[in-house]
Motif scaffolding. Sequence first.
Motif, PDB file in Angstrom:
ATOM      1  N   ALA A   1      -6.693  10.793   2.635  1.00 35.81           N
ATOM      2  CA  ALA A   1      -6.660   9.465   1.802  1.00 35.81           C
ATOM      3  C   ALA A   1      -6.328   7.927   2.655  1.00 35.81           C
ATOM      4  N   VAL A   2      -6.891   7.024   2.320  1.00 37.37           N
ATOM      5  CA  VAL A   2      -6.845   5.885   3.282  1.00 37.37           C
ATOM      6  C   VAL A   2      -6.837   4.706   2.315  1.00 37.37           C
ATOM      7  N   THR A   3      -6.064   3.937   2.574  1.00 39.43           N
ATOM      8  CA  THR A   3      -5.862   2.173   1.917  1.00 39.43           C
ATOM      9  C   THR A   3      -6.399   1.319   3.021  1.00 39.43           C
ATOM     10  N   THR A   4      -7.072   0.384   2.670  1.00 44.05           N
ATOM     11  CA  THR A   4      -7.417  -0.746   3.771  1.00 44.05           C
ATOM     12  C   THR A   4      -7.626  -1.953   3.059  1.00 44.05           C
ATOM     13  N   TRP A   5      -6.584  -2.947   3.488  1.00 47.95           N
ATOM     14  CA  TRP A   5      -6.239  -3.753   2.969  1.00 47.95           C
ATOM     15  C   TRP A   5      -6.866  -5.129   3.939  1.00 47.95           C
ATOM     16  N   THR A   6      -7.622  -6.054   3.477  1.00 43.79           N
ATOM     17  CA  THR A   6      -8.146  -7.067   4.341  1.00 43.79           C
ATOM     18  C   THR A   6      -7.833  -8.511   3.773  1.00 43.79           C
TER      19      THR A   6
ATOM     20  N   LEU B   1      -3.561   2.586   5.877  1.00 44.46           N
ATOM     21  CA  LEU B   1      -2.813   3.700   6.128  1.00 44.46           C
ATOM     22  C   LEU B   1      -3.586   4.855   6.143  1.00 44.46           C
ATOM     23  N   ILE B   2      -3.273   5.696   6.664  1.00 51.51           N
ATOM     24  CA  ILE B   2      -4.440   6.978   6.982  1.00 51.51           C
ATOM     25  C   ILE B   2      -3.343   8.100   6.680  1.00 51.51           C
ATOM     26  N   ALA B   3      -3.722   9.251   5.766  1.00 51.01           N
ATOM     27  CA  ALA B   3      -3.036  10.349   5.805  1.00 51.01           C
ATOM     28  C   ALA B   3      -4.081  11.622   5.799  1.00 51.01           C
ATOM     29  N   HIS B   4      -3.774  12.714   6.238  1.00 48.00           N
ATOM     30  CA  HIS B   4      -4.570  13.927   6.389  1.00 48.00           C
ATOM     31  C   HIS B   4      -3.792  15.241   6.503  1.00 48.00           C
TER      32      HIS B   4
ATOM     33  N   ALA C   1      -1.317   7.966   9.945  1.00 48.83           N
ATOM     34  CA  ALA C   1      -1.648   6.738  10.693  1.00 48.83           C
ATOM     35  C   ALA C   1      -1.600   5.305  10.420  1.00 48.83           C
ATOM     36  N   VAL C   2      -0.991   4.287  10.800  1.00 46.92           N
ATOM     37  CA  VAL C   2      -0.920   2.910  10.595  1.00 46.92           C
ATOM     38  C   VAL C   2      -1.799   2.064  11.573  1.00 46.92           C
TER      39      VAL C   2
ATOM     40  N   SER D   1       0.738  -1.117  -0.135  1.00 45.56           N
ATOM     41  CA  SER D   1       0.161   0.072   0.144  1.00 45.56           C
ATOM     42  C   SER D   1       0.966   1.376   0.001  1.00 45.56           C
ATOM     43  N   ALA D   2       0.317   2.311  -0.630  1.00 45.81           N
ATOM     44  CA  ALA D   2       1.142   3.788  -0.535  1.00 45.81           C
ATOM     45  C   ALA D   2      -0.209   4.858  -0.488  1.00 45.81           C
TER      46      ALA D   2
END
Length: 276
Positions: A100-105, A221-224, A149-150, A73-74
Amino acid sequence: MHRSLVVFALALGMAQAAGAATITASASVGPAASPVTDVDGPAISGQVLAGVVVPLAFRNLEAHSALDVDGNSAVSLTGVYLSAGKPHVAGIDYPQLTDAVTTWTTTVTNNTGSSHPYFYSFLLHPFTLENYDNGIGNTDPLATETSFAVEVRANGNTVFQAGALLRGALTSYELTKTGTDLGGVFANNEFAIRYDFAQHQARIALGNAAPGESITIETKLIAHTKATQDGSGGNVTMGDPLDLKGDPGISSVIFGIDDSVGAAPLSWSATKSLYR
């Protein structure tokens, strides 16, 4: 995956994992309450991308996230409003936000006849927070914000968290960290301040799964960024969404034996091949 992990998984027939991805990127345009959002997911094959690009006068506003089916993820964000000395652009309602957020399940199921332990191993690439603020007319010198944030959850329970919030810019600033400490080296120039964070390797014990039981891992992965006036804003970098296979923000693997216990830490270049 490391060769010994592959051999172990094949021998027991237990590492049956399936994954899905959901990613979002959003940026506010004009009124902060009316964001533009781009969402992709869920997806189970190929590489998915989401992004928002707003090429408006004197504004650099982008939110990108990327995620592939292997869990690489990036995320990157840019939310900077007007260079110092430029005239105010009508219609901007502060604060302006980018997210922006990525969510890997991914789920692993024990298909053997006996209980087995599972572990989740991942590598965080070095992250960066950078803040801009010309300070002109700013009643709160700490108003400009960037953060990352992770978050990792196993069957809904938090098993890893790391984050950092950078407030302010050249005239005054503060850095607040939460969860696992990823360091933070300060740098500045005449336009901005920046913190560079260290890479981090983690191996998390997930507990035992009985025959037929599953463990589901969710990794975010969370960014703001938040800009509060002309000449303010910032950048967040968690890997490179436009070159995901080069430097992802996170690479990970779930496996059924902690083969890496006692292993010495490796450099990013030496380690990342284990997570591809």
